[in-house]
Design an enzyme around this catalytic site. Structure first.
Site, mmCIF file in Angstrom:
data_model
loop_
_atom_site.group_PDB
_atom_site.id
_atom_site.type_symbol
_atom_site.label_atom_id
_atom_site.label_comp_id
_atom_site.label_asym_id
_atom_site.label_seq_id
_atom_site.Cartn_x
_atom_site.Cartn_y
_atom_site.Cartn_z
ATOM 1 N N TRP A 286 -2.693 2.486 2.104
ATOM 2 C CA TRP A 286 -2.565 1.057 1.797
ATOM 3 C C TRP A 286 -1.498 0.387 2.645
ATOM 4 O O TRP A 286 -1.706 -0.713 3.168
ATOM 5 C CB TRP A 286 -2.327 0.822 0.305
ATOM 6 C CG TRP A 286 -3.611 1.015 -0.433
ATOM 7 C CD1 TRP A 286 -3.932 2.034 -1.283
ATOM 8 C CD2 TRP A 286 -4.787 0.194 -0.336
ATOM 9 N NE1 TRP A 286 -5.230 1.892 -1.723
ATOM 10 C CE2 TRP A 286 -5.778 0.784 -1.163
ATOM 11 C CE3 TRP A 286 -5.111 -0.960 0.359
ATOM 12 C CZ2 TRP A 286 -7.058 0.248 -1.307
ATOM 13 C CZ3 TRP A 286 -6.384 -1.505 0.218
ATOM 14 C CH2 TRP A 286 -7.334 -0.912 -0.606
ATOM 15 N N ASP B 181 3.973 -4.054 -2.545
ATOM 16 C CA ASP B 181 2.577 -4.051 -2.993
ATOM 17 C C ASP B 181 2.544 -3.091 -4.176
ATOM 18 O O ASP B 181 2.614 -1.878 -4.010
ATOM 19 C CB ASP B 181 1.662 -3.567 -1.860
ATOM 20 C CG ASP B 181 0.216 -3.379 -2.309
ATOM 21 O OD1 ASP B 181 -0.079 -3.592 -3.502
ATOM 22 O OD2 ASP B 181 -0.623 -3.009 -1.457
ATOM 23 N N LYS C 80 -6.627 -2.903 -11.236
ATOM 24 C CA LYS C 80 -6.179 -1.565 -11.609
ATOM 25 C C LYS C 80 -5.582 -1.582 -13.015
ATOM 26 O O LYS C 80 -5.981 -0.808 -13.869
ATOM 27 C CB LYS C 80 -5.143 -1.041 -10.609
ATOM 28 C CG LYS C 80 -5.696 -0.439 -9.312
ATOM 29 C CD LYS C 80 -6.362 -1.417 -8.395
ATOM 30 C CE LYS C 80 -6.992 -0.814 -7.173
ATOM 31 N NZ LYS C 80 -6.285 -1.112 -5.929
HETATM 32 C C1 LIG Z 1 -6.531 -1.638 -4.620
HETATM 33 C C2 LIG Z 1 -5.359 -1.873 -3.742
HETATM 34 C C3 LIG Z 1 -5.321 -2.908 -2.799
HETATM 35 C C4 LIG Z 1 -6.516 -3.746 -2.407
HETATM 36 O O1 LIG Z 1 -7.024 -4.563 -3.289
HETATM 37 P P1 LIG Z 1 -8.273 -5.506 -2.912
HETATM 38 O O2 LIG Z 1 -8.451 -6.228 -4.172
HETATM 39 O O3 LIG Z 1 -9.426 -4.639 -2.543
HETATM 40 O O4 LIG Z 1 -7.863 -6.396 -1.813
HETATM 41 C C5 LIG Z 1 -4.150 -3.103 -2.087
HETATM 42 N N1 LIG Z 1 -3.076 -2.322 -2.272
HETATM 43 C C6 LIG Z 1 -3.100 -1.301 -3.149
HETATM 44 C C7 LIG Z 1 -1.876 -0.469 -3.307
HETATM 45 C C8 LIG Z 1 -4.235 -1.050 -3.908
HETATM 46 O O5 LIG Z 1 -4.241 -0.040 -4.786
#
Ligand SMILES: *Cc1c(COP(=O)(O)O)cnc(C)c1O
Length: 370
Positions: free
Chosen positions: A103, A177, A201
């Site tokens: 990521w 993030d 999530k």
């Molecule tokens: C799932 C995830 C993303 C991406 O999310 P999208 O909704 O597909 O843009 C970004 N960073 C992390 C750490 C993730 O787990």
């Protein structure tokens, strides 16, 4: 008797608490006697404004967000934020990133389209099984921000303490993030400038992004930044510059209420959830470590409480494992295609009983080995 609902280990979109889904179902066609479902309401009407304000107040309370931070409900997901962050904070100059898995690697590549992106440290040599020690990070003197992915959803690597950039002699704001562990633990806001996370999530349906940003970082967006993605504009309009993802905000709000009700050992809300998440992760990792049939390669100091990748010593049994686990009511255990194997995502909505059911299954499946 109806069959019990299976346990869902999806990495995202992921399980939502059953109480939340049932409440949403009950309110689907008529929210609180308004004669409308939430999806049918104007975002400017008093009904939706009350849903919005409650959700914002609840998340501020749950995460103890100080008043000098703005809470923004946006769209575009984590991947959208990979562009939105540099568009707002980099001024087209230099930003730093620590790459600890897939990521943050994605974030690195995307930010490079908008600014000079500098790799401060990388865990690639360990195949992303650990985090380079912050004391060894090479942070640019002129970095506008430093980006870290605090829970790598694919590699299963989590920061259990946020890096203290000031202690490293860096005045730049830390951008995190935290898509895949938001609300699973408390956040030390004194170390953070901006936090972003997609909802799918730990919060609710895909399509909603939760951004929490320190006020003094607003006002520096590049002129090419789309208005709908300019944090200053979004903040000025209370996340209603464009039509926000109203249903996603509503489900997020129900999840926040559910979280506030959770209790564990005298604790409540996120603190209670954090204790439960520690217990869930310990149960699963202890079992994996005790077995030679399964393994998790991540450094014990950085193992994720939310995403647990694991591998069968005999990969030829992967398909049999997935079929048997599904039949046992344990869904979506297949690992990410980039690293293979299995992955159990055990977000807030996964109860301890679900992890126990998984461990019981793992033990049982191991006994069937040829
Ligand atoms: C799932 C995830 C993303 C991406 O999310 P999208 O909704 O597909 O843009 C970004 N960073 C992390 C750490 C993730 O787990």
């Amino acid at each position: 008797m109806t069959k019990p609902r299976p346990y869902n280990f999806s990495a995202g979109p992921a399980a939502i608490p059953l109480e939340v889904l049932e409440q949403a179902a009950a309110e689907m066609t008529d929210w609180h006697g308004s004669g409308m479902g939430v999806m049918e309401m104007s975002h400017r009407g008093k009904e939706f404004i009350s849903i919005y304000e409650q959700a914002e107040a609840d998340v501020r309370e749950l995460l103890a967000v100080p008043s000098h931070f703005k809470i923004l409900f946006m769209q575009g997901g984590g991947i959208g934020e990979n562009a939105i962050v540099p568009l707002n904070l980099s001024r087209g100059e230099t930003a730093d990133i620590v790459v600890t898995g897939s990521w943050s690697e994605k974030s690195y590549k995307e930010a490079a389209r908008y600014c000079q992106i500098h790799l401060a440290a990388s865990g690639v040599e360990s195949q992303f099984t650990t985090v380079p020690a912050p004391a060894n990070w090479q942070i640019s003197k002129d970095a506008r921000y430093v980006h870290v992915c605090t829970n790598e959803t694919i590699h299963g690597v989590e920061f259990h303490a946020l890096p203290d950039l000031k202690a490293l002699g860096c005045d730049a704001p830390l951008v995190i993030d935290y898509s895949s562990h938001v609300l699973s633990r408390s956040v030390d806001w004194s170390k953070v400038g901006l936090a972003f996370g997609g909802a799918q999530k730990n919060i609710g349906p895909a399509g909603l992004t939760l951004v929490i940003v320190r006020e003094d970082l607003l006002g520096h967006a590049m002129s090419v930044c789309p208005s709908a993605f300019n944090y200053t504009t979004v903040a000025e309009f209370g996340s209603m510059y464009n039509t926000p993802p109203t249903y996603g905000i509503y489900i997020a709000g129900l999840t926040f209420q559910w979280l506030k009700r959770q209790k564990e050992g005298g604790l409540q809300g996120v603190a209670a959830m954090e204790q439960r998440n520690i217990a869930k992760a310990k149960l699963l990792y202890d079992f994996l470590d005790s077995s030679s049939f399964y393994n998790n390669p991540v450094d014990k100091n950085y193992r994720s409480r939310m995403n647990v990748p694991f591998f069968l010593a005999d990969a030829s049994r992967n398909d049999a494992f997935l079929a048997a686990s599904k039949a046992a009511g344990l869904l979506q255990l297949k690992g990410h295609k980039s690293i293979g194997g299995m992955r159990a995502s055990i977000y807030n909505a996964m109860p301890l009983a679900g992890v126990q059911a998984l461990v019981d299954f793992l033990r049982q499946f191991e006994k069937t080995r040829a």
